[in-house]
Write a protein that holds these residues in place. Structure first.
Motif, short mmCIF file in Angstrom:
data_model
loop_
_atom_site.label_atom_id
_atom_site.label_comp_id
_atom_site.label_asym_id
_atom_site.label_seq_id
_atom_site.Cartn_x
_atom_site.Cartn_y
_atom_site.Cartn_z
N ASP A 278 0.83 -1.20 0.00
CA ASP A 278 0.00 0.00 0.00
C ASP A 278 0.87 1.26 0.00
O ASP A 278 0.62 2.20 -0.77
CB ASP A 278 -0.92 -0.01 1.22
CG ASP A 278 -1.88 1.17 1.23
OD1 ASP A 278 -2.92 1.08 0.56
OD2 ASP A 278 -1.57 2.19 1.88
N ARG A 330 -6.87 -0.17 -2.04
CA ARG A 330 -7.19 -1.47 -1.45
C ARG A 330 -7.48 -2.50 -2.54
O ARG A 330 -7.00 -3.64 -2.49
CB ARG A 330 -8.39 -1.33 -0.51
CG ARG A 330 -8.72 -2.60 0.26
CD ARG A 330 -9.81 -2.36 1.28
NE ARG A 330 -9.38 -1.40 2.29
CZ ARG A 330 -10.15 -0.98 3.29
NH1 ARG A 330 -11.38 -1.44 3.40
NH2 ARG A 330 -9.69 -0.09 4.15
N ARG A 334 -5.22 -5.99 -3.66
CA ARG A 334 -5.82 -7.31 -3.84
C ARG A 334 -5.63 -7.83 -5.26
O ARG A 334 -5.39 -9.03 -5.48
CB ARG A 334 -7.30 -7.26 -3.47
CG ARG A 334 -7.58 -7.05 -1.98
CD ARG A 334 -9.00 -7.50 -1.64
NE ARG A 334 -9.97 -6.61 -2.27
CZ ARG A 334 -10.56 -5.59 -1.66
NH1 ARG A 334 -10.25 -5.29 -0.41
NH2 ARG A 334 -11.45 -4.86 -2.28
#
Length: 343
Positions: A278, A330, A334
Protein backbone atom coordinates in the motif's frame (compact mmCIF):
# COMPACT_ATOMS: atom_id res chain seq x y z
CA UNK A 1 15.91 -18.97 -27.86
CA UNK A 2 13.34 -19.34 -25.07
CA UNK A 3 10.05 -20.97 -25.97
CA UNK A 4 8.02 -18.25 -24.23
CA UNK A 5 5.59 -15.48 -25.18
CA UNK A 6 7.34 -12.73 -27.13
CA UNK A 7 7.16 -10.16 -29.91
CA UNK A 8 9.81 -10.62 -32.58
CA UNK A 9 11.16 -8.77 -35.60
CA UNK A 10 12.90 -10.58 -38.46
CA UNK A 11 15.31 -8.36 -40.38
CA UNK A 12 16.34 -8.72 -44.01
CA UNK A 13 19.36 -6.49 -44.53
CA UNK A 14 18.62 -3.01 -43.24
CA UNK A 15 14.86 -3.15 -43.73
CA UNK A 16 12.43 -4.80 -41.35
CA UNK A 17 10.79 -7.75 -43.01
CA UNK A 18 8.44 -9.45 -40.59
CA UNK A 19 6.88 -8.45 -37.25
CA UNK A 20 4.69 -10.75 -35.18
CA UNK A 21 3.76 -11.83 -31.68
CA UNK A 22 3.59 -15.37 -30.42
CA UNK A 23 3.02 -17.40 -27.29
CA UNK A 24 5.82 -19.86 -28.17
CA UNK A 25 8.81 -18.05 -29.66
CA UNK A 26 11.17 -20.92 -30.49
CA UNK A 27 8.48 -23.03 -32.13
CA UNK A 28 7.20 -20.08 -34.19
CA UNK A 29 10.70 -19.16 -35.45
CA UNK A 30 11.50 -22.79 -36.25
CA UNK A 31 8.41 -22.85 -38.44
CA UNK A 32 9.11 -19.69 -40.43
CA UNK A 33 12.87 -20.34 -40.78
CA UNK A 34 12.62 -23.91 -42.00
CA UNK A 35 13.64 -24.72 -45.59
CA UNK A 36 10.98 -23.69 -48.12
CA UNK A 37 8.58 -26.43 -49.14
CA UNK A 38 5.83 -26.67 -51.66
CA UNK A 39 2.67 -24.79 -50.89
CA UNK A 40 2.09 -21.37 -49.37
CA UNK A 41 3.76 -21.69 -45.98
CA UNK A 42 5.93 -18.71 -45.07
CA UNK A 43 9.71 -19.23 -45.12
CA UNK A 44 12.23 -16.45 -44.38
CA UNK A 45 15.20 -18.78 -44.26
CA UNK A 46 16.87 -17.43 -47.39
CA UNK A 47 16.41 -13.71 -46.68
CA UNK A 48 16.74 -13.05 -42.94
CA UNK A 49 19.91 -11.52 -41.53
CA UNK A 50 19.07 -11.12 -37.85
CA UNK A 51 16.23 -11.47 -35.36
CA UNK A 52 15.24 -9.26 -32.46
CA UNK A 53 12.79 -10.42 -29.82
CA UNK A 54 11.24 -9.10 -26.62
CA UNK A 55 9.88 -11.51 -24.02
CA UNK A 56 6.47 -10.59 -22.61
CA UNK A 57 4.59 -11.69 -19.55
CA UNK A 58 1.02 -11.38 -20.83
CA UNK A 59 -1.14 -11.11 -23.93
CA UNK A 60 -1.82 -7.49 -23.00
CA UNK A 61 1.89 -6.65 -22.98
CA UNK A 62 2.33 -8.41 -26.32
CA UNK A 63 -0.51 -6.35 -27.83
CA UNK A 64 0.91 -3.00 -26.73
CA UNK A 65 4.48 -3.88 -27.68
CA UNK A 66 3.39 -5.18 -31.08
CA UNK A 67 1.56 -1.89 -31.71
CA UNK A 68 4.56 0.23 -30.66
CA UNK A 69 6.99 -1.71 -32.88
CA UNK A 70 4.60 -1.69 -35.82
CA UNK A 71 4.16 2.08 -35.55
CA UNK A 72 7.94 2.57 -35.37
CA UNK A 73 8.95 0.27 -38.23
CA UNK A 74 5.85 0.38 -40.45
CA UNK A 75 4.51 3.95 -40.09
CA UNK A 76 2.47 3.74 -43.30
CA UNK A 77 0.68 0.48 -42.62
CA UNK A 78 0.81 -0.16 -38.87
CA UNK A 79 -2.97 0.09 -38.38
CA UNK A 80 -3.53 -2.59 -41.01
CA UNK A 81 -0.70 -4.70 -39.60
CA UNK A 82 -2.12 -4.58 -36.07
CA UNK A 83 -5.72 -4.82 -37.31
CA UNK A 84 -6.62 -2.00 -34.97
CA UNK A 85 -10.24 -0.87 -35.18
CA UNK A 86 -11.43 2.31 -33.54
CA UNK A 87 -14.26 1.81 -31.04
CA UNK A 88 -17.46 3.83 -31.02
CA UNK A 89 -18.19 6.86 -28.84
CA UNK A 90 -21.19 9.05 -28.17
CA UNK A 91 -19.94 12.55 -28.92
CA UNK A 92 -21.60 15.68 -27.55
CA UNK A 93 -20.59 18.49 -29.92
CA UNK A 94 -20.31 21.55 -27.70
CA UNK A 95 -18.64 23.74 -30.33
CA UNK A 96 -21.95 23.95 -32.20
CA UNK A 97 -24.18 26.88 -31.33
CA UNK A 98 -26.92 24.32 -30.73
CA UNK A 99 -25.08 21.27 -29.32
CA UNK A 100 -26.11 17.83 -30.51
CA UNK A 101 -24.90 14.25 -30.16
CA UNK A 102 -23.56 11.80 -32.69
CA UNK A 103 -22.06 8.31 -32.68
CA UNK A 104 -18.53 8.34 -34.06
CA UNK A 105 -15.34 6.29 -34.17
CA UNK A 106 -13.07 9.29 -34.71
CA UNK A 107 -11.90 12.09 -32.45
CA UNK A 108 -11.52 15.59 -33.84
CA UNK A 109 -10.57 18.98 -32.48
CA UNK A 110 -13.03 21.49 -31.10
CA UNK A 111 -15.04 21.52 -27.92
CA UNK A 112 -16.60 18.07 -27.57
CA UNK A 113 -17.29 15.49 -24.91
CA UNK A 114 -16.51 11.88 -25.90
CA UNK A 115 -18.31 9.16 -23.98
CA UNK A 116 -17.01 5.62 -24.45
CA UNK A 117 -15.46 3.44 -25.68
CA UNK A 118 -18.45 1.19 -26.31
CA UNK A 119 -18.25 -2.51 -27.06
CA UNK A 120 -19.98 -2.11 -30.44
CA UNK A 121 -21.36 0.70 -32.57
CA UNK A 122 -24.83 -0.75 -32.09
CA UNK A 123 -24.58 -0.44 -28.30
CA UNK A 124 -23.41 3.18 -28.68
CA UNK A 125 -26.38 3.99 -30.93
CA UNK A 126 -28.81 2.36 -28.51
CA UNK A 127 -27.32 4.30 -25.60
CA UNK A 128 -27.54 7.59 -27.55
CA UNK A 129 -31.20 7.01 -28.45
CA UNK A 130 -32.28 6.29 -24.89
CA UNK A 131 -30.09 9.09 -23.50
CA UNK A 132 -31.85 11.63 -25.69
CA UNK A 133 -35.21 10.39 -24.39
CA UNK A 134 -34.21 11.82 -20.98
CA UNK A 135 -33.53 15.31 -22.32
CA UNK A 136 -34.85 17.77 -24.87
CA UNK A 137 -31.82 18.35 -27.06
CA UNK A 138 -32.18 18.07 -30.81
CA UNK A 139 -31.67 14.85 -32.76
CA UNK A 140 -31.28 16.41 -36.19
CA UNK A 141 -27.78 16.58 -37.68
CA UNK A 142 -28.25 19.83 -39.65
CA UNK A 143 -26.58 23.16 -39.02
CA UNK A 144 -29.58 25.08 -37.81
CA UNK A 145 -30.75 28.40 -39.19
CA UNK A 146 -33.52 29.18 -36.68
CA UNK A 147 -36.60 31.02 -37.90
CA UNK A 148 -40.22 31.05 -36.69
CA UNK A 149 -41.53 29.51 -39.93
CA UNK A 150 -39.16 26.52 -39.77
CA UNK A 151 -41.20 23.31 -40.29
CA UNK A 152 -39.65 21.59 -37.25
CA UNK A 153 -39.82 17.81 -36.76
CA UNK A 154 -41.84 15.10 -35.06
CA UNK A 155 -39.71 15.27 -31.89
CA UNK A 156 -40.67 18.89 -31.39
CA UNK A 157 -44.34 18.01 -31.81
CA UNK A 158 -43.93 15.25 -29.20
CA UNK A 159 -42.31 17.71 -26.76
CA UNK A 160 -39.03 15.74 -26.93
CA UNK A 161 -37.05 18.70 -28.26
CA UNK A 162 -36.90 22.36 -27.23
CA UNK A 163 -37.34 23.32 -30.90
CA UNK A 164 -34.48 25.80 -31.26
CA UNK A 165 -35.02 25.63 -35.04
CA UNK A 166 -38.34 27.45 -34.57
CA UNK A 167 -36.86 29.89 -32.03
CA UNK A 168 -39.13 28.56 -29.29
CA UNK A 169 -36.19 28.89 -26.87
CA UNK A 170 -33.16 31.17 -26.85
CA UNK A 171 -29.61 30.04 -27.49
CA UNK A 172 -28.87 30.34 -23.76
CA UNK A 173 -31.90 28.24 -22.77
CA UNK A 174 -30.95 25.51 -25.22
CA UNK A 175 -27.33 25.60 -24.05
CA UNK A 176 -28.54 25.06 -20.49
CA UNK A 177 -30.26 21.82 -21.57
CA UNK A 178 -27.12 20.70 -23.42
CA UNK A 179 -25.10 21.36 -20.27
CA UNK A 180 -27.44 19.04 -18.39
CA UNK A 181 -26.60 16.30 -20.89
CA UNK A 182 -22.87 17.00 -20.45
CA UNK A 183 -23.21 16.84 -16.67
CA UNK A 184 -25.10 13.55 -16.95
CA UNK A 185 -22.26 12.04 -19.01
CA UNK A 186 -19.48 13.51 -16.86
CA UNK A 187 -20.97 11.99 -13.70
CA UNK A 188 -22.13 8.73 -15.34
CA UNK A 189 -25.69 9.69 -14.45
CA UNK A 190 -24.99 9.75 -10.70
CA UNK A 191 -26.08 13.37 -10.23
CA UNK A 192 -29.31 12.91 -12.20
CA UNK A 193 -30.10 9.68 -10.37
CA UNK A 194 -29.51 11.13 -6.89
CA UNK A 195 -31.53 14.25 -7.78
CA UNK A 196 -34.48 12.19 -8.98
CA UNK A 197 -34.35 9.96 -5.90
CA UNK A 198 -34.28 12.98 -3.59
CA UNK A 199 -37.24 14.53 -5.44
CA UNK A 200 -39.20 11.27 -5.21
CA UNK A 201 -38.61 10.97 -1.48
CA UNK A 202 -39.53 14.61 -0.88
CA UNK A 203 -42.77 14.29 -2.88
CA UNK A 204 -43.65 11.11 -1.03
CA UNK A 205 -43.19 12.87 2.31
CA UNK A 206 -45.47 15.65 1.02
CA UNK A 207 -48.10 13.02 0.11
CA UNK A 208 -47.86 14.06 -3.54
CA UNK A 209 -47.91 10.48 -4.78
CA UNK A 210 -48.71 11.26 -8.41
CA UNK A 211 -45.58 13.38 -8.87
CA UNK A 212 -43.56 10.90 -6.79
CA UNK A 213 -44.63 8.14 -9.20
CA UNK A 214 -43.42 10.25 -12.13
CA UNK A 215 -40.06 10.70 -10.48
CA UNK A 216 -39.88 6.97 -9.84
CA UNK A 217 -40.51 6.36 -13.55
CA UNK A 218 -37.68 8.76 -14.37
CA UNK A 219 -35.37 6.88 -11.98
CA UNK A 220 -36.19 3.64 -13.80
CA UNK A 221 -35.49 5.28 -17.18
CA UNK A 222 -32.12 6.61 -15.96
CA UNK A 223 -31.19 3.20 -14.59
CA UNK A 224 -32.22 1.64 -17.92
CA UNK A 225 -29.93 4.00 -19.84
CA UNK A 226 -26.99 3.34 -17.51
CA UNK A 227 -27.49 -0.42 -17.83
CA UNK A 228 -26.72 -0.14 -21.56
CA UNK A 229 -23.05 0.71 -20.98
CA UNK A 230 -20.11 -1.37 -19.81
CA UNK A 231 -17.96 -0.29 -16.84
CA UNK A 232 -15.28 0.96 -19.25
CA UNK A 233 -17.66 3.52 -20.77
CA UNK A 234 -17.30 7.04 -19.38
CA UNK A 235 -16.20 10.57 -20.26
CA UNK A 236 -12.69 9.95 -21.56
CA UNK A 237 -11.42 13.05 -19.73
CA UNK A 238 -12.31 11.19 -16.52
CA UNK A 239 -11.10 7.78 -17.65
CA UNK A 240 -8.20 6.51 -15.55
CA UNK A 241 -7.21 2.86 -15.85
CA UNK A 242 -4.72 0.54 -14.19
CA UNK A 243 -4.01 -2.79 -15.85
CA UNK A 244 -2.24 -5.36 -13.69
CA UNK A 245 -0.68 -8.28 -15.59
CA UNK A 246 1.98 -10.92 -15.19
CA UNK A 247 5.55 -9.83 -15.75
CA UNK A 248 8.34 -11.57 -17.67
CA UNK A 249 10.50 -10.86 -14.60
CA UNK A 250 10.30 -13.24 -11.62
CA UNK A 251 8.44 -12.20 -8.46
CA UNK A 252 6.97 -9.08 -10.09
CA UNK A 253 3.90 -7.78 -11.89
CA UNK A 254 3.62 -5.12 -14.58
CA UNK A 255 1.43 -2.05 -14.06
CA UNK A 256 0.13 0.02 -16.95
CA UNK A 257 -1.55 3.36 -16.34
CA UNK A 258 -3.89 4.86 -18.94
CA UNK A 259 -4.65 8.47 -18.00
CA UNK A 260 -7.40 10.21 -19.98
CA UNK A 261 -6.79 7.95 -22.95
CA UNK A 262 -2.98 7.98 -22.96
CA UNK A 263 -0.88 4.96 -22.03
CA UNK A 264 2.03 5.76 -19.76
CA UNK A 265 5.33 3.85 -19.60
CA UNK A 266 4.85 0.43 -17.92
CA UNK A 267 6.09 -0.08 -14.37
CA UNK A 268 7.77 -3.34 -13.36
CA UNK A 269 6.54 -3.66 -9.78
CA UNK A 270 8.67 -6.03 -7.69
CA UNK A 271 6.84 -7.69 -4.82
CA UNK A 272 9.82 -8.49 -2.60
CA UNK A 273 10.27 -5.48 -0.33
CA UNK A 274 10.35 -4.51 3.34
CA UNK A 275 7.88 -1.69 2.64
CA UNK A 276 4.16 -2.48 2.47
CA UNK A 277 2.46 -2.73 -0.92
CA UNK A 278 0.00 0.00 0.00
CA UNK A 279 2.75 2.48 0.92
CA UNK A 280 4.76 1.76 -2.21
CA UNK A 281 1.71 2.09 -4.45
CA UNK A 282 0.76 5.42 -2.88
CA UNK A 283 4.29 6.72 -3.48
CA UNK A 284 4.24 5.44 -7.05
CA UNK A 285 0.87 6.92 -8.03
CA UNK A 286 1.47 10.12 -6.07
CA UNK A 287 4.64 10.72 -8.07
CA UNK A 288 3.11 10.11 -11.51
CA UNK A 289 3.29 12.97 -13.99
CA UNK A 290 0.97 11.74 -16.76
CA UNK A 291 1.90 12.61 -20.32
CA UNK A 292 -0.84 13.63 -22.73
CA UNK A 293 -0.61 12.22 -26.26
CA UNK A 294 -1.90 13.84 -29.41
CA UNK A 295 -5.57 13.32 -30.19
CA UNK A 296 -4.83 10.77 -32.94
CA UNK A 297 -2.57 8.80 -30.58
CA UNK A 298 -5.17 8.88 -27.79
CA UNK A 299 -7.67 7.49 -30.27
CA UNK A 300 -5.37 4.53 -30.93
CA UNK A 301 -4.48 4.05 -27.26
CA UNK A 302 -8.17 3.83 -26.37
CA UNK A 303 -8.69 1.38 -29.22
CA UNK A 304 -5.99 -0.86 -27.72
CA UNK A 305 -7.66 -0.63 -24.32
CA UNK A 306 -11.09 -1.49 -25.75
CA UNK A 307 -9.68 -4.39 -27.80
CA UNK A 308 -8.19 -6.00 -24.68
CA UNK A 309 -10.99 -5.14 -22.24
CA UNK A 310 -13.76 -6.48 -24.50
CA UNK A 311 -11.83 -9.52 -25.77
CA UNK A 312 -12.28 -13.19 -24.94
CA UNK A 313 -8.50 -13.52 -24.33
CA UNK A 314 -8.34 -10.76 -21.72
CA UNK A 315 -5.78 -11.53 -19.02
CA UNK A 316 -4.73 -9.68 -15.89
CA UNK A 317 -6.91 -7.27 -13.92
CA UNK A 318 -8.53 -3.94 -14.80
CA UNK A 319 -9.27 -1.13 -12.32
CA UNK A 320 -11.17 2.04 -13.24
CA UNK A 321 -11.34 5.36 -11.40
CA UNK A 322 -11.96 9.07 -12.06
CA UNK A 323 -8.67 10.73 -11.03
CA UNK A 324 -5.23 9.83 -9.71
CA UNK A 325 -6.08 11.14 -6.26
CA UNK A 326 -8.99 8.67 -6.16
CA UNK A 327 -6.99 5.56 -6.96
CA UNK A 328 -8.54 2.45 -5.32
CA UNK A 329 -5.47 1.33 -3.35
CA UNK A 330 -7.19 -1.47 -1.45
CA UNK A 331 -8.56 -3.00 -4.67
CA UNK A 332 -5.16 -2.52 -6.32
CA UNK A 333 -3.34 -4.43 -3.57
CA UNK A 334 -5.82 -7.31 -3.84
CA UNK A 335 -5.58 -7.33 -7.66
CA UNK A 336 -1.76 -7.49 -7.53
CA UNK A 337 -1.97 -10.41 -5.10
CA UNK A 338 -4.40 -12.30 -7.35
CA UNK A 339 -2.31 -11.77 -10.49
CA UNK A 340 0.88 -12.83 -8.73
CA UNK A 341 -0.79 -15.90 -7.26
CA UNK A 342 -2.06 -16.83 -10.73
CA UNK A 343 1.44 -16.41 -12.17
Amino acid sequence: MPNTAAVFLVWAGESSAYLAKTSMLRRRLARILRPPEGGRSLSLRSVFTRIEYWQTGSAFESTLLHYELAKRHFPESYLKLTRLRMPAYVRLILSNEFPRTQVTTRMTGGASLYYGPFRTRGSAEQFETQLLDLFQVRRCQDNLEPRPEHPGCIYGEMNMCLRPCQQVVSVEEYRSEANRVAHFLETNGAAALSGAEAARDRLSDEMNFEEAARQHKRIERIQGVLALRDDLVRDIERLYVIVIAKSALPDAVTLWFCCRGTWQAPVQFALASDVSLDRRLRDLIGGLQPEQARLSDREEHLALLARWAYSSWRDGELLLFDALDRAPYRKLVRAISRVHAGA
